[in-house]
Write an enzyme that holds these catalytic residues in place. Structure first.
Site, short mmCIF file in Angstrom:
data_model
loop_
_atom_site.label_atom_id
_atom_site.label_comp_id
_atom_site.label_asym_id
_atom_site.label_seq_id
_atom_site.Cartn_x
_atom_site.Cartn_y
_atom_site.Cartn_z
N HIS A 101 0.81 -1.22 0.00
CA HIS A 101 0.00 0.00 0.00
C HIS A 101 0.84 1.27 0.00
O HIS A 101 0.56 2.23 0.72
CB HIS A 101 -0.96 -0.01 1.18
CG HIS A 101 -2.03 -1.04 1.09
ND1 HIS A 101 -2.59 -1.44 -0.11
CD2 HIS A 101 -2.67 -1.77 2.06
CE1 HIS A 101 -3.50 -2.36 0.12
NE2 HIS A 101 -3.57 -2.59 1.41
N HIS A 186 -9.21 2.35 0.95
CA HIS A 186 -9.12 1.19 1.84
C HIS A 186 -10.15 1.26 2.96
O HIS A 186 -9.85 0.96 4.12
CB HIS A 186 -7.70 1.11 2.42
CG HIS A 186 -7.30 -0.28 2.87
ND1 HIS A 186 -7.86 -0.89 3.97
CD2 HIS A 186 -6.40 -1.15 2.37
CE1 HIS A 186 -7.31 -2.08 4.14
NE2 HIS A 186 -6.43 -2.27 3.17
N GLU A 317 -11.50 -3.06 -2.51
CA GLU A 317 -10.51 -2.12 -3.01
C GLU A 317 -10.32 -2.28 -4.50
O GLU A 317 -9.76 -3.27 -4.97
CB GLU A 317 -9.17 -2.34 -2.30
CG GLU A 317 -9.25 -2.33 -0.78
CD GLU A 317 -8.08 -3.09 -0.17
OE1 GLU A 317 -6.92 -2.81 -0.55
OE2 GLU A 317 -8.33 -3.98 0.68
#
Length: 355
Positions: A101, A186, A317
């Site tokens: 991420h 997220h 996501e």
């Protein structure tokens, strides 16, 4: 445009949007930027996980609650991009040897400039920042914009449903020829329950990227064995329980493009809570989505703020394929050239009503 031309960052701030007739409210934090709450007004239920104090979003143990993720969502193997601009780039590792991420100080940890504007006749919050060259190891000065807007649509019976619309745009603004980009949000969704168990979800695909023990793709696309199909091969509802565990990248039938906003929106997940009679329908222009059942959540209460137990929320996501930048056959969907614009769009539709 260079970083020096961007106005100074503001302090941490909250902005609240209200849909045209008040069906939904959404509170956003300019760190991330992050969705702090999303409330369905008729039931007065907040449908996302969020902290009650802004400082918690800077904690190292923040599991990306509601955050905008970048530069590259999901995992990059061995925290390295193997071939960009004719060279390799080592990245910040925060998931064993992988970059997850965007790294430990990715977009979710940054303050963004923001302003409220009107887009297509609706009020939206537009966030903007410049991610500088080699931030967390990623090449190029990248201008990034993300907008959040609330709207309402009518169903076939004329009843209104609330809609959260998220749009992403990014462009290289310096001299570097190319970089990697894969932006997502997220948020952990929960339709008004303690845990997600008992909720029902129908996915828009049963095709997924096979992964190894490090949760990295092998390169094969397979049918997921835990996604049930009807007699004509269409995915059917999964009743979530403590034994239902997903953390996989599912594949949608969308063309590869660095800017997917011209693609039609596809419904990739439909979620229903029999306990609260709340519905969530998720749509995207993107070629894939990560479905995560939140089983790794385990955040204790801190300074009087809330705790989050495993399975307190699920993630949907949207984005490009997992580790796409390091696969020749997928690379084009994640590599942004200096002359191009990255873009995508995702919508979440919410309403109350019996199944």
């Amino acid at each position: 445009m260079s970083p020096a031309t961007i106005p100074p960052l503001k302090e941490t701030e909250l902005t609240t949007l209200i849909s045209p007739s008040g069906l939904l409210t959404c509170t956003l934090l300019n760190q991330g930027p992050s969705i702090v709450s999303l409330t369905e007004i008729s039931t007065q239920r907040n449908l996302v996980l969020g902290y009650s104090t802004a400082d918690r979003y800077s904690d190292p143990d923040n599991p990306f609650l509601g955050a905008t993720i970048g530069r590259v969502a999901n995992r990059i193997a061995n925290a390295q991009i193997n071939d960009l601009n004719g060279q390799s780039y080592p990245l910040a590792a925060n998931d064993a040897n992988n970059c997850l991420h965007g790294g430990p100080n990715g977009f979710h940890m940054k303050l963004w400039n923001s302003h409220v504007t009107i887009k297509n006749g609706k009020q939206v919050v537009l966030y903007h920042r410049i991610s500088p060259h080699l931030e967390e190891g990623f090449p190029g000065d990248l201008s990034v914009k993300v907008s959040f807007g609330l709207d309402e649509i009518e169903d076939i019976d004329g009843n209104k449903r609330g809609l959260l619309d998220i749009e992403y745009e990014a462009q290289l603004v310096g001299d570097v020829e190319e970089t990697a980009v894969n932006l997502t949000n997220h948020t952990y969704f929960n339709l008004g329950q303690d845990l997600i168990d008992g909720m029902e979800i129908t996915l828009g695909s049963n095709q997924y990227l096979e992964i190894d023990s490090s949760k990295l793709p092998t390169g094969r696309i397979l049918a997921h064995p835990d996604v049930p199909l009807d007699s004509i091969g269409t995915p059917t509802a999964i009743s979530l329980s403590s034994s239902t565990i997903f953390d996989h990248c599912f594949i949608l039938d969308s063309p590869f493009s660095i800017d997917t906003r011209l693609n039609p929106l596809q419904t990739f997940a439909s979620v229903y809570s029999p306990a609260t009679n709340l519905h969530l329908e998720a749509q995207t222009t993107e070629p894939s989505f990560q479905f995560y059942t939140g089983h790794g959540l385990n955040i204790p209460a801190k300074n009087g703020d809330v705790a989050f137990k495993p399975r307190a929320g699920l993630c949907l996501e949207t984005g490009r394929y997992l580790n796409a930048v390091n696969f020749v056959q997928w690379k084009a969907m994640s590599v942004l050239k200096r002359s191009a614009i990255y873009g995508s769009r995702t919508k979440y539709i919410i309403w109350a009503g019996s199944k």
